[in-house]
Design a protein around this motif. Structure first.
Motif, PDB file in Angstrom:
ATOM      1  N   LYS A  54       0.857  -1.119   0.038  1.00 14.42           N
ATOM      2  CA  LYS A  54       0.043  -0.003   0.041  1.00 14.42           C
ATOM      3  C   LYS A  54       0.974   1.009   0.093  1.00 14.42           C
ATOM      4  N   VAL A 105      -3.376   4.589  -1.801  1.00 16.24           N
ATOM      5  CA  VAL A 105      -4.808   5.181  -0.744  1.00 16.24           C
ATOM      6  C   VAL A 105      -4.836   6.589  -0.868  1.00 16.24           C
ATOM      7  N   VAL A 194     -10.055  -0.347   1.992  1.00 18.45           N
ATOM      8  CA  VAL A 194      -8.919  -0.735   1.574  1.00 18.45           C
ATOM      9  C   VAL A 194      -8.244  -1.991   2.292  1.00 18.45           C
TER      10      VAL A 194
END
Length: 257
Positions: A54, A105, A194
């Motif tokens: 991420k 993100v 997420v």
């Protein structure tokens, strides 16, 4: 990396996170930050326990405001191309070619080089308050880290021209409608969504994810038929394929190794 670094790298279970942490400059990217990101990606490549990577940020307004103009604004044209742009392209290519899924993100706006970083990832989830775009035309520049190519592959020439030539930002909801981000969510729903995507990806076959990413890259290069033949053969030869077929026949969840 230290918690006060401009780039923070952490691993929790099977999920690695690279966090942009230069809040005083809205997470604007420097050469040093690119080097830290590349080292972190290399660590993910070597770690078989990591299943997902991420990219996040500290600070609510900006995911990343782009390449730091104080770093590239005064360098000569030769070094602009052969160092600053080449370095960024190498790092972003490494992200794009990572065999593990990557997620950007976007809790804040992704602009210029920050948008290019997000485009190098497989998935993009954004807060509804985030804004996205390429304002480079307003300062006599262009998206230099393959942003033009990646955006065009994603949404086609019409939207790419609109974003690059007009240099105007669009909201996350519009970006989702155009297919630039996967979803635009309320800020308090973003992290949970997420996390759910990460959990789903961890249940999938490592081989299928790795080969699938390579297959997509081959399709983008035009080798469509050969790519599918190669990918299908590689997947069929893996233990995951045998387990997947057995689980389907036995009406149970697959236990991929």
């Amino acid at each position: 990396m230290q918690q006060d670094s401009d780039v923070i790298f952490t691993i929790e279970g099977a999920v690695a996170t690279i966090t942009l942490n230069r809040r005083t400059r809205h997470n604007a990217l420097t050469t040093s930050m690119l080097e830290d990101i590349e080292r972190s990606v290399a660590s993910v490549e070597r770690n078989d326990e990591v299943r997902v990577l991420k990219f996040t940020s500290n600070g609510q307004r900006f995911f990343c405001s782009g390449a730091d103009i104080n770093e590239w604004g005064d360098i000569d044209p030769q070094r602009m191309g052969t160092r600053f742009i080449r370095d960024g392209n190498r790092v972003f290519r490494r992200i794009a070619e990572l065999d593990k899924p990557t997620i950007a993100v976007l809790s804040g706006s992704a602009i210029g080089g920050g948008f290019e970083l997000a485009l190098a990832c497989d998935f993009r989830y954004a807060s509804v308050d985030a804004r996205i775009g390429f304002p480079e035309a307003a300062v006599g520049a262009i998206p230099g880290w393959m942003g033009c190519a990646r955006l065009s592959e994603l949404v086609g020439a019409t939207r790419t021209r609109e974003l690059i030539l007009l240099g105007e930002l669009v909201g996350a909801v519009t970006a989702a409608q155009w297919g630039i981000v996967n979803e635009a969510l309320a800020a308090d729903e973003l992290a949970a969504r997420v996390d759910a995507v990460c959990a789903t990806l961890q249940k999938r076959s490592r081989t299928s994810l790795s080969v699938g990413k390579r297959l997509i890259r081959m399709m983008e290069s035009g080798e469509h038929e050969y790519a599918h033949e190669l990918a299908a053969s590689v997947c069929k030869a893996s233990p995951d394929a045998s387990e997947g077929v057995a689980a389907f026949r036995e009406k149970r969840h697959a236990n991929f190794s």
